[in-house]
Design a protein around this motif. Sequence first.
Motif, PDB file in Angstrom:
ATOM      1  N   GLU A   1       0.856  -1.192   0.000  1.00 42.03           N
ATOM      2  CA  GLU A   1       0.000   0.000   0.000  1.00 42.03           C
ATOM      3  C   GLU A   1       0.887   1.235   0.000  1.00 42.03           C
ATOM      4  N   ALA A   2       0.259   2.400  -0.085  1.00 47.52           N
ATOM      5  CA  ALA A   2       0.999   3.650   0.018  1.00 47.52           C
ATOM      6  C   ALA A   2       1.665   3.745   1.382  1.00 47.52           C
ATOM      7  N   ALA A   3       2.796   4.441   1.434  1.00 49.22           N
ATOM      8  CA  ALA A   3       3.631   4.431   2.631  1.00 49.22           C
ATOM      9  C   ALA A   3       2.921   4.970   3.866  1.00 49.22           C
ATOM     10  N   ARG A   4       2.257   6.120   3.758  1.00 48.62           N
ATOM     11  CA  ARG A   4       1.691   6.748   4.961  1.00 48.62           C
ATOM     12  C   ARG A   4       0.686   5.849   5.688  1.00 48.62           C
ATOM     13  N   PRO A   5      -0.328   5.292   5.006  1.00 53.82           N
ATOM     14  CA  PRO A   5      -1.230   4.410   5.747  1.00 53.82           C
ATOM     15  C   PRO A   5      -0.560   3.152   6.287  1.00 53.82           C
ATOM     16  N   VAL A   6       0.417   2.597   5.561  1.00 58.08           N
ATOM     17  CA  VAL A   6       1.124   1.420   6.086  1.00 58.08           C
ATOM     18  C   VAL A   6       1.855   1.771   7.378  1.00 58.08           C
ATOM     19  N   ILE A   7       2.581   2.882   7.360  1.00 57.50           N
ATOM     20  CA  ILE A   7       3.382   3.262   8.530  1.00 57.50           C
ATOM     21  C   ILE A   7       2.485   3.622   9.708  1.00 57.50           C
ATOM     22  N   TYR A   8       1.469   4.443   9.455  1.00 59.05           N
ATOM     23  CA  TYR A   8       0.651   4.946  10.559  1.00 59.05           C
ATOM     24  C   TYR A   8      -0.411   3.957  11.035  1.00 59.05           C
ATOM     25  N   ASP A   9      -0.939   3.126  10.152  1.00 62.84           N
ATOM     26  CA  ASP A   9      -1.986   2.194  10.564  1.00 62.84           C
ATOM     27  C   ASP A   9      -1.434   0.867  11.073  1.00 62.84           C
ATOM     28  N   ASP A  10      -0.256   0.463  10.611  1.00 60.61           N
ATOM     29  CA  ASP A  10       0.208  -0.891  10.911  1.00 60.61           C
ATOM     30  C   ASP A  10       1.624  -0.923  11.486  1.00 60.61           C
ATOM     31  N   PHE A  11       2.576  -0.366  10.754  1.00 56.70           N
ATOM     32  CA  PHE A  11       3.964  -0.399  11.233  1.00 56.70           C
ATOM     33  C   PHE A  11       4.123   0.387  12.545  1.00 56.70           C
ATOM     34  N   ILE A  12       3.185   1.264  12.847  1.00 56.07           N
ATOM     35  CA  ILE A  12       3.239   2.037  14.090  1.00 56.07           C
ATOM     36  C   ILE A  12       3.289   1.118  15.306  1.00 56.07           C
ATOM     37  N   HIS A  13       2.684  -0.072  15.210  1.00 56.98           N
ATOM     38  CA  HIS A  13       2.761  -1.020  16.327  1.00 56.98           C
ATOM     39  C   HIS A  13       4.204  -1.474  16.552  1.00 56.98           C
ATOM     40  N   VAL A  14       4.930  -1.702  15.462  1.00 45.85           N
ATOM     41  CA  VAL A  14       6.338  -2.094  15.576  1.00 45.85           C
ATOM     42  C   VAL A  14       7.147  -0.942  16.167  1.00 45.85           C
ATOM     43  N   VAL A  15       6.913   0.257  15.656  1.00 48.54           N
ATOM     44  CA  VAL A  15       7.647   1.426  16.136  1.00 48.54           C
ATOM     45  C   VAL A  15       7.416   1.628  17.629  1.00 48.54           C
ATOM     46  N   ASP A  16       6.162   1.565  18.050  1.00 53.15           N
ATOM     47  CA  ASP A  16       5.870   1.806  19.466  1.00 53.15           C
ATOM     48  C   ASP A  16       6.387   0.686  20.358  1.00 53.15           C
ATOM     49  N   THR A  17       6.309  -0.553  19.893  1.00 52.87           N
ATOM     50  CA  THR A  17       6.816  -1.663  20.706  1.00 52.87           C
ATOM     51  C   THR A  17       8.325  -1.556  20.890  1.00 52.87           C
ATOM     52  N   LEU A  18       9.052  -1.207  19.827  1.00 54.65           N
ATOM     53  CA  LEU A  18      10.494  -1.009  19.975  1.00 54.65           C
ATOM     54  C   LEU A  18      10.772   0.094  20.997  1.00 54.65           C
ATOM     55  N   ARG A  19      10.070   1.220  20.888  1.00 56.60           N
ATOM     56  CA  ARG A  19      10.276   2.328  21.835  1.00 56.60           C
ATOM     57  C   ARG A  19       9.977   1.869  23.259  1.00 56.60           C
ATOM     58  N   PHE A  20       8.927   1.096  23.422  1.00 56.69           N
ATOM     59  CA  PHE A  20       8.519   0.598  24.735  1.00 56.69           C
ATOM     60  C   PHE A  20       9.589  -0.291  25.359  1.00 56.69           C
ATOM     61  N   LEU A  21      10.281  -1.065  24.512  1.00 55.66           N
ATOM     62  CA  LEU A  21      11.247  -2.046  25.022  1.00 55.66           C
ATOM     63  C   LEU A  21      12.687  -1.528  25.064  1.00 55.66           C
ATOM     64  N   LEU A  22      12.958  -0.365  24.479  1.00 51.72           N
ATOM     65  CA  LEU A  22      14.330   0.139  24.483  1.00 51.72           C
ATOM     66  C   LEU A  22      14.859   0.268  25.916  1.00 51.72           C
ATOM     67  N   PRO A  23      16.092  -0.184  26.156  1.00 54.85           N
ATOM     68  CA  PRO A  23      16.654  -0.069  27.504  1.00 54.85           C
ATOM     69  C   PRO A  23      17.209   1.318  27.813  1.00 54.85           C
ATOM     70  N   GLY A  24      17.187   2.227  26.843  1.00 55.25           N
ATOM     71  CA  GLY A  24      17.722   3.569  27.046  1.00 55.25           C
ATOM     72  C   GLY A  24      17.376   4.441  25.864  1.00 55.25           C
ATOM     73  N   PRO A  25      17.797   5.706  25.863  1.00 54.80           N
ATOM     74  CA  PRO A  25      17.501   6.603  24.742  1.00 54.80           C
ATOM     75  C   PRO A  25      18.293   6.207  23.495  1.00 54.80           C
ATOM     76  N   TYR A  26      17.669   6.376  22.328  1.00 56.79           N
ATOM     77  CA  TYR A  26      18.376   6.101  21.079  1.00 56.79           C
ATOM     78  C   TYR A  26      18.925   7.399  20.518  1.00 56.79           C
ATOM     79  N   ASP A  27      20.051   7.303  19.803  1.00 59.04           N
ATOM     80  CA  ASP A  27      20.672   8.492  19.233  1.00 59.04           C
ATOM     81  C   ASP A  27      20.897   8.368  17.726  1.00 59.04           C
ATOM     82  N   GLN A  28      20.442   7.248  17.159  1.00 57.03           N
ATOM     83  CA  GLN A  28      20.611   7.054  15.720  1.00 57.03           C
ATOM     84  C   GLN A  28      19.391   6.347  15.152  1.00 57.03           C
ATOM     85  N   VAL A  29      18.880   6.863  14.024  1.00 57.03           N
ATOM     86  CA  VAL A  29      17.727   6.277  13.346  1.00 57.03           C
ATOM     87  C   VAL A  29      18.123   5.984  11.908  1.00 57.03           C
ATOM     88  N   ASP A  30      17.870   4.761  11.472  1.00 56.06           N
ATOM     89  CA  ASP A  30      18.165   4.392  10.091  1.00 56.06           C
ATOM     90  C   ASP A  30      16.928   3.723   9.494  1.00 56.06           C
TER      91      ASP A  30
END
Length: 301
Positions: free
Chosen positions: A151-180
């Motif tokens: 699908e188009a990027a915006r709905p994929v990222i915001y409707d579905d991949f957002i769960h992955v993004v938030d779960t990673l943030r939830f589980l991070l052991p500290g602040p991140y300083d690099q995004v790729d």
Amino acid sequence: MKVGIIGLGDIARKAYLPVIATQPGIQPHLHTRAPATLHRTGDAHRVPREHRHERWRDLLAADLDAAFVHAPTAVHPELVADLLAAGVPTYVDKPLAYDLDDARRLTALAEEHGVSLAVGFNRRFAPGYAQCREHPRDLILMQKNRVGLPEAARPVIYDDFIHVVDTLRFLLPGPYDQVDVRARQRGGLLHHVVLQLSGESFTAVGVMNRLSGSAEEVLEVSGQDTKREVRNLAEVIDHKGQPSVRRRGDWVPVARQRGIEQAVLAFLDAVREGRTLSARDALRTHELCEQIVTAVEPPRA
């Protein structure tokens, strides 16, 4: 407690209403513009006719104590803004909005009115995932894949991949300083996306393949010669020498396994106790999603 349920699609009917409608002291008020769906759902959950509302203004006039918004994302900004302006503590399915400025506006509006605004990141409450915070997390890997759904990027990222993004943030052991961010697109459709977050002594990687061989969700956290794997939120495999497997019990409801029941109860408890919930942390997930969309979408002419 009068609780509005706005939008009666699959997620509301199958996941949220069975939890909300069975809580003692809760008086559900249903809203959808589709009369057949409204009355079929109301009959299924024995909601009195006077608590079924086709018109939005009639629901707002019901003097709600809380609301759950399960309507399509495109109408979230208008509905949530009306509820917050009326002083109604509001729980809304992710995302708050497709537009980051709208998400920021709603977060600020909730703070301006001193009203709770919670975003439905149920995986933070799912037992298999929440327990991973007790595990060493030098490396976090999460995949959430689909079959035949580019699908188009915006709905994929915001409707579905957002769960992955938030779960990673939830589980991070500290602040991140690099995004790729890496992605593959063809004909304006997103085929896959990979997010890497790095910080001091840890790396977190999230993957979504929209052309995978199966629909699956797999989380792995590892460190100090141990690994915990959670498959489809139901099966937990601990690896330390020999793997040990724990599966969801036969009588554990799916809503509890996926964290939806716990998220609902946490929100309702806060309303009862007069505690105000902030959407600020959820907003940071939206901001990271916008960063991903910006990296993925081709520049506009």
